[in-house]
Design a protein around this motif. Structure first.
Motif, short mmCIF file in Angstrom:
data_model
loop_
_atom_site.label_atom_id
_atom_site.label_comp_id
_atom_site.label_asym_id
_atom_site.label_seq_id
_atom_site.Cartn_x
_atom_site.Cartn_y
_atom_site.Cartn_z
N ILE A 155 0.69 -1.17 0.39
CA ILE A 155 -0.06 -0.07 0.02
C ILE A 155 0.67 1.45 -0.01
N ASP A 156 1.12 2.05 -1.27
CA ASP A 156 1.23 2.98 -1.04
C ASP A 156 0.70 4.90 -1.08
N TYR A 157 0.89 5.82 0.16
CA TYR A 157 -0.13 6.22 0.29
C TYR A 157 1.03 7.83 -1.10
N ALA A 205 -5.20 9.10 8.19
CA ALA A 205 -5.25 10.22 7.77
C ALA A 205 -6.28 9.71 6.34
N PHE A 206 -5.72 9.19 5.24
CA PHE A 206 -6.34 8.38 4.40
C PHE A 206 -7.53 7.33 4.48
N SER A 207 -8.12 7.17 5.11
CA SER A 207 -9.08 6.68 5.28
C SER A 207 -10.37 6.48 3.59
N ILE A 208 -10.89 7.48 3.38
CA ILE A 208 -11.27 7.88 2.13
C ILE A 208 -10.70 7.13 1.10
N ALA A 209 -9.18 7.59 0.93
CA ALA A 209 -8.62 6.88 -0.66
C ALA A 209 -8.02 5.54 -0.11
N PHE A 210 -8.72 5.30 1.17
CA PHE A 210 -8.30 3.98 0.77
C PHE A 210 -9.22 3.18 0.36
#
Length: 528
Positions: free
Chosen positions: A32-34, A318-323
């Motif tokens: 998984i890349d952010y 912090a990246f819940s929607i994108a994840f």
């Protein structure tokens, strides 16, 4: 749908761009890349669509995200109509027929302007994870204005991006819980997910393992920063730096607007049965505020989630929607499973909008075909009328020619103008009637009157008729005989006849020849 081993979730916010690239190898190993890129928003020109498109294009290019062939984006709940409707039956065919009519009664927009999607929610789970039995069904209905979806696609197309799926931001939060549960985490079946963003707070209420309420609250971290700037009489940038060092206790009263909206939402859906809701998960960029998760949970009367519920330090807060977008259940399958699970819930507004557009195109084509058919029918009607008119005109011409031919046959060639044959025929017939009246033996006719007059002449008397006039039943005769005695006998014979009356000799004189007497006599012949 083919097996996908990579998907990128793109979260386009007001103050930043966030992306998550989810990869799974054939061995099952996941990476998984952010990626994140802040966007300026303090000046009006920062919100210019062209500038934001340029920022998005640079963000995707720098991080190599153009290489993926599956990218998922989201539309916020505030741009949609989202409701959970209950029906007393489970037939999917009947549900597909009924849902649009229910939406039409709830949305103040024409149905053809909406892209209506629906998810039949599975039966809820109990606290022990057992499915509840239900005779009816509950359907999560989303109605997206087609112009909103088109606007979103146009913005992405300007950045050379064509998304595979367009999800809803609150449903992406629910996808995170589905993923964690698939990884073996003990995710609570009753959970309030609160994503605190910069300009809005996205809320997803999960009840019985199903997303029952999706909502956007127009309050975010920027509102808290503005409130701090007012409280401490400092600039927005100073207030933002101050916020990052504060604990939630220092901003106690400033969170009340969002807490009030959250309480109202829970109260409206759950009513007095608040005990069923147990846990709360606070995520998003605003979750970086120290102890904000515990604080919001306590204010709502819920327990904050933690590692025991599967929300450990590796959970992308912090990246819940994108994840959640990157692990869209219709694209990323669970390990070692090639087909989707019907219990996996996900929205795709793009496919719904495409279906609505195709229906609209079909309707437009049908209207065009109907219009063309109307024109063809009108043309055929005009042609038919013209043909009938021509045939009628030809028939009239033939009848006129036939009538003229018969006229010439009976009355001869006439110098009368065409069209006056009937008048000429009536004139000739009148002349013939007069001629026939002379020799007609009917009662009251000339021939009948003369016949009655002649029959009364005395036998043996010679009478030479000079002039004979018949006027109705009156007869005036001028004649010659041989003597005055013959005239007297003629008068007496007429007077004695029952058929004659008003006998009068008006003139008697000697003629120019020998033995010639000229006389005038008038009589009236009575009808028999």
């Amino acid at each position: 749908m083919t097996i996908a081993n990579e998907c990128v979730g793109l979260d386009i916010g007001q103050t930043g761009l966030k992306a998550v690239r989810f990869r799974r190898r054939l061995s099952g190993r996941e990476t998984i890349d952010y990626f994140q890129h802040p966007l300026p928003f303090s000046r009006p020109e920062d919100l210019d669509p062209a500038r934001r498109v340029q920022s998005l294009r640079g963000f995707l290019w720098r991080n190599g995200l153009y290489a993926t062939d599956r990218l998922v984006t989201a539309i916020p709940c505030q741009d949609l109509f989202v409701r959970t409707l209950s029906f007393p039956f489970k037939d999917s065919t009947k549900l597909a027929q009924v849902v649009p009519f229910e939406v039409e009664n709830l949305v103040p927009m024409p149905l053809e302007d909406l892209a209506v999607g629906s998810l039949v929610l599975p039966p809820g789970h109990t606290e022990d994870g057992i499915l509840r039995e239900s005779k009816g069904s509950e359907v999560l209905v989303t109605a997206a204005p087609r112009d909103k979806v088109a606007e979103h696609l146009k913005f992405l197309a300007q950045a050379d991006v064509e998304p595979s799926v367009i999800n809803v931001d609150a449903m992406a939060l629910f996808s995170v819980t589905q993923y964690l549960q698939g990884e073996g985490a003990a995710v609570p079946q009753d959970l309030a997910i609160i994503d605190v963003g910069a300009s809005k707070t996205t809320f997803c209420l999960v009840q019985g393992g199903r997303p029952m309420v999706l909502r956007t609250i127009l309050w975010g971290g920027n509102h808290l920063t503005h409130a701090l700037a007012v409280r401490h009489a400092c600039s927005f940038a100073d207030a933002e730096r101050r916020k990052r060092t504060m604990a939630v206790g220092h901003v106690d009263g400033l969170l009340e607007p969002v807490l009030k909206e959250l309480r109202i939402t829970l109260q409206a859906h759950l009513g007095n049965d608040r005990n069923r809701m147990t846990h709360c998960w606070v995520c998003g960029g605003g979750s970086k505020l120290q102890e904000i998760g515990d604080y919001i949970s306590r204010q709502l009367g819920l327990y904050p989630v933690g590692p025991r519920q599967g929300f450990g330090v590796e959970t992308p807060r912090a990246f819940s929607i994108a994840f959640g977008l990157a692990i869209h259940p219709k694209i990323i399958r669970p390990r070692w499973r090639l087909t989707s699970n019907p219990m996996e819930l996900a929205l795709d507004l793009k496919s719904v909008a495409d279906a609505a557009s195709s229906d609209t195109v079909t309707t437009t084509q049908d209207r065009r075909l109907a219009f063309a058919a109307g024109l063809v029918i009108a043309f055929l009607a005009i042609v038919d009328f013209s043909i009938h008119f021509m045939l009628h005109d030809q028939r009239v011409t033939r009848l006129k020619a036939s009538l003229h031919s018969q006229y010439e046959q009976f009355f001869g060639v006439s110098a009368a103008a065409p069209g006056q044959e009937i008048d000429q025929a009536q004139y000739h017939i009148g002349v013939l009637d007069k001629a026939l009246g002379v020799v007609d033996t009917a009662e009251g006719k000339v021939l009948h009157t003369l016949s009655a007059f002649v029959k009364q002449l005395p036998p043996g008397t010679t009478v030479k008729v000079r002039e004979l006039t018949v006027d109705g039943s009156a007869v005036l005769m001028e004649g010659e005989t041989t003597s005055f005695d013959a005239v007297e006998r003629l008068k007496q014979t007429f007077a004695a006849s029952p058929r004659l009356k008003d006998v009068a000799v008006t003139e008697t004189r000697v003629g120019a020849g020998p033995n010639q007497v000229v006389f005038r006599i008038t009589v009236t012949v009575e009808k028999s």
